[in-house]
Design a protein around this motif. Structure first.
Motif, mmCIF file in Angstrom:
data_model
loop_
_atom_site.group_PDB
_atom_site.id
_atom_site.type_symbol
_atom_site.label_atom_id
_atom_site.label_comp_id
_atom_site.label_asym_id
_atom_site.label_seq_id
_atom_site.Cartn_x
_atom_site.Cartn_y
_atom_site.Cartn_z
ATOM 1 N N GLN A 89 31.789 44.708 -27.839
ATOM 2 C CA GLN A 89 30.493 44.360 -27.256
ATOM 3 C C GLN A 89 29.797 45.606 -26.712
ATOM 4 O O GLN A 89 28.583 45.789 -26.898
ATOM 5 N N LEU A 90 30.565 46.464 -26.048
ATOM 6 C CA LEU A 90 29.979 47.695 -25.517
ATOM 7 C C LEU A 90 29.496 48.589 -26.657
ATOM 8 O O LEU A 90 28.403 49.148 -26.604
ATOM 9 N N TRP A 91 30.298 48.706 -27.694
ATOM 10 C CA TRP A 91 29.924 49.500 -28.864
ATOM 11 C C TRP A 91 28.638 48.985 -29.496
ATOM 12 O O TRP A 91 27.725 49.749 -29.790
ATOM 13 N N ALA A 96 22.818 49.487 -30.370
ATOM 14 C CA ALA A 96 21.480 48.889 -30.312
ATOM 15 C C ALA A 96 20.562 49.722 -29.419
ATOM 16 O O ALA A 96 19.387 49.946 -29.745
ATOM 17 N N PHE A 97 21.101 50.202 -28.298
ATOM 18 C CA PHE A 97 20.309 51.019 -27.375
ATOM 19 C C PHE A 97 19.856 52.314 -28.040
ATOM 20 O O PHE A 97 18.672 52.667 -28.024
ATOM 21 N N PHE A 98 20.793 53.029 -28.646
ATOM 22 C CA PHE A 98 20.443 54.320 -29.252
ATOM 23 C C PHE A 98 19.605 54.150 -30.519
ATOM 24 O O PHE A 98 18.767 55.009 -30.829
ATOM 25 N N ALA A 99 19.811 53.059 -31.228
ATOM 26 C CA ALA A 99 18.971 52.806 -32.399
ATOM 27 C C ALA A 99 17.521 52.583 -31.965
ATOM 28 O O ALA A 99 16.583 53.130 -32.572
ATOM 29 N N HIS A 100 17.335 51.804 -30.912
ATOM 30 C CA HIS A 100 15.973 51.505 -30.464
ATOM 31 C C HIS A 100 15.302 52.759 -29.901
ATOM 32 O O HIS A 100 14.143 53.047 -30.227
ATOM 33 N N THR A 101 15.999 53.492 -29.037
ATOM 34 C CA THR A 101 15.380 54.686 -28.455
ATOM 35 C C THR A 101 15.137 55.757 -29.511
ATOM 36 O O THR A 101 14.174 56.531 -29.414
ATOM 37 N N THR A 184 22.429 60.788 -35.060
ATOM 38 C CA THR A 184 22.160 59.384 -35.361
ATOM 39 C C THR A 184 22.530 58.493 -34.182
ATOM 40 O O THR A 184 23.242 58.918 -33.266
ATOM 41 N N ALA A 185 22.045 57.247 -34.240
ATOM 42 C CA ALA A 185 22.385 56.279 -33.193
ATOM 43 C C ALA A 185 23.887 56.048 -33.156
ATOM 44 O O ALA A 185 24.483 55.931 -32.073
ATOM 45 N N ARG A 186 24.513 55.998 -34.318
ATOM 46 C CA ARG A 186 25.964 55.794 -34.363
ATOM 47 C C ARG A 186 26.708 56.956 -33.709
ATOM 48 O O ARG A 186 27.668 56.750 -32.960
ATOM 49 N N GLU A 187 26.259 58.176 -33.987
ATOM 50 C CA GLU A 187 26.915 59.346 -33.399
ATOM 51 C C GLU A 187 26.751 59.364 -31.884
ATOM 52 O O GLU A 187 27.699 59.700 -31.151
ATOM 53 N N ALA A 188 25.558 59.027 -31.401
ATOM 54 C CA ALA A 188 25.334 58.997 -29.958
ATOM 55 C C ALA A 188 26.203 57.937 -29.297
ATOM 56 O O ALA A 188 26.815 58.171 -28.248
ATOM 57 N N ALA A 189 26.274 56.752 -29.919
ATOM 58 C CA ALA A 189 27.100 55.677 -29.369
ATOM 59 C C ALA A 189 28.570 56.063 -29.382
ATOM 60 O O ALA A 189 29.308 55.786 -28.426
#
Length: 232
Positions: A89-91, A96-101, A184-189
């Protein structure tokens, strides 16, 4: 044949066009430097129409903050699927947060930089958004902690600080990711999960880190009523 009549654009659609233009200008130029002329030109409307719809530069900026805050919190909430393990859930929430920003860098600039530095009224709008996200993350962590500790009464305050720290780290990392080409959003997450989850996982397993014991300070002369020796 008579002249062809153009269909009048609904007010709600026109207003969103104005907000789109305003977010872009505010995000790139900053609140102070942004002009209503620029916003009107980018939106393809007259400046008087912007004032008619949104009253003032301050009201326009507030409307931008509220719209983008709602969009961000909605993206995070919709990205998390209940019932999954806490780390998943945290992942999902972080992705979602980093993808949106990442997809809306101007909006993130408005929320993270501009709104916080141009007056208490604007800052309060962002604070409300942040509190909602912190509360959401707190609930995510506390549910997992209660299950792990088999303690349904574990108070939220036990994990509230973790949620604050996690959200603060995500905010800073989003600003860095947007300013760093290729992230990328994945890398940031993944970066934040590697930083945070090791500690959270230990907490879930009741293996918290504890600081070393401080050595006892030596007693100063004269403590406990002892006389202090005077020089000869």
């Amino acid at each position: 044949m008579g002249a062809v009549k153009t269909k009048r654009m609904p007010r709600a659609v026109r207003e969103q066009q104005m907000l789109d233009a305003a977010v872009r200008i505010f995000g790139r130029r900053g609140y102070t430097a942004a002009s209503m002329d620029e916003i009107a030109e980018l939106a393809g409307v007259s400046k008087p129409l912007v004032y008619l719809y949104l009253n003032s530069k301050e009201d326009l900026f507030t409307a931008c903050i509220r719209r983008e805050a709602k969009a961000l919190t909605g993206a995070v909430r919709s990205g998390v699927r209940p019932g999954l393990p806490a780390d998943r859930q945290l992942w999902d929430g972080l992705r979602a947060f980093f993808a949106h920003t990442g997809e809306h860098p101007d909006a993130w600039s408005v929320l993270h930089l501009q709104a916080r530095t141009h007056g208490a009224t604007f800052a309060a709008e962002v604070t409300a958004m942040r509190e909602e996200i912190v509360a959401f993350v707190t609930q995510l962590i506390v549910v997992a902690a209660r299950e792990a500790h088999r303690n349904p009464d574990l108070p939220e305050r036990e994990v509230a600080g973790l949620a604050e720290a996690l959200v603060g780290a995500a905010e800073s990392l989003a600003a860095w990711a947007n300013a760093t080409p290729g992230v990328t959003a994945r890398e940031a997450a993944e970066t934040l999960m590697n930083f945070a989850w090791a500690g959270l996982a230990n907490l879930m397993a009741d293996r918290p880190w504890t600081p070393p014991e401080e050595p006892e300070a030596p007693e100063a002369p004269g403590e406990l009523g002892e006389p202090v020796a005077q020089p000869g």
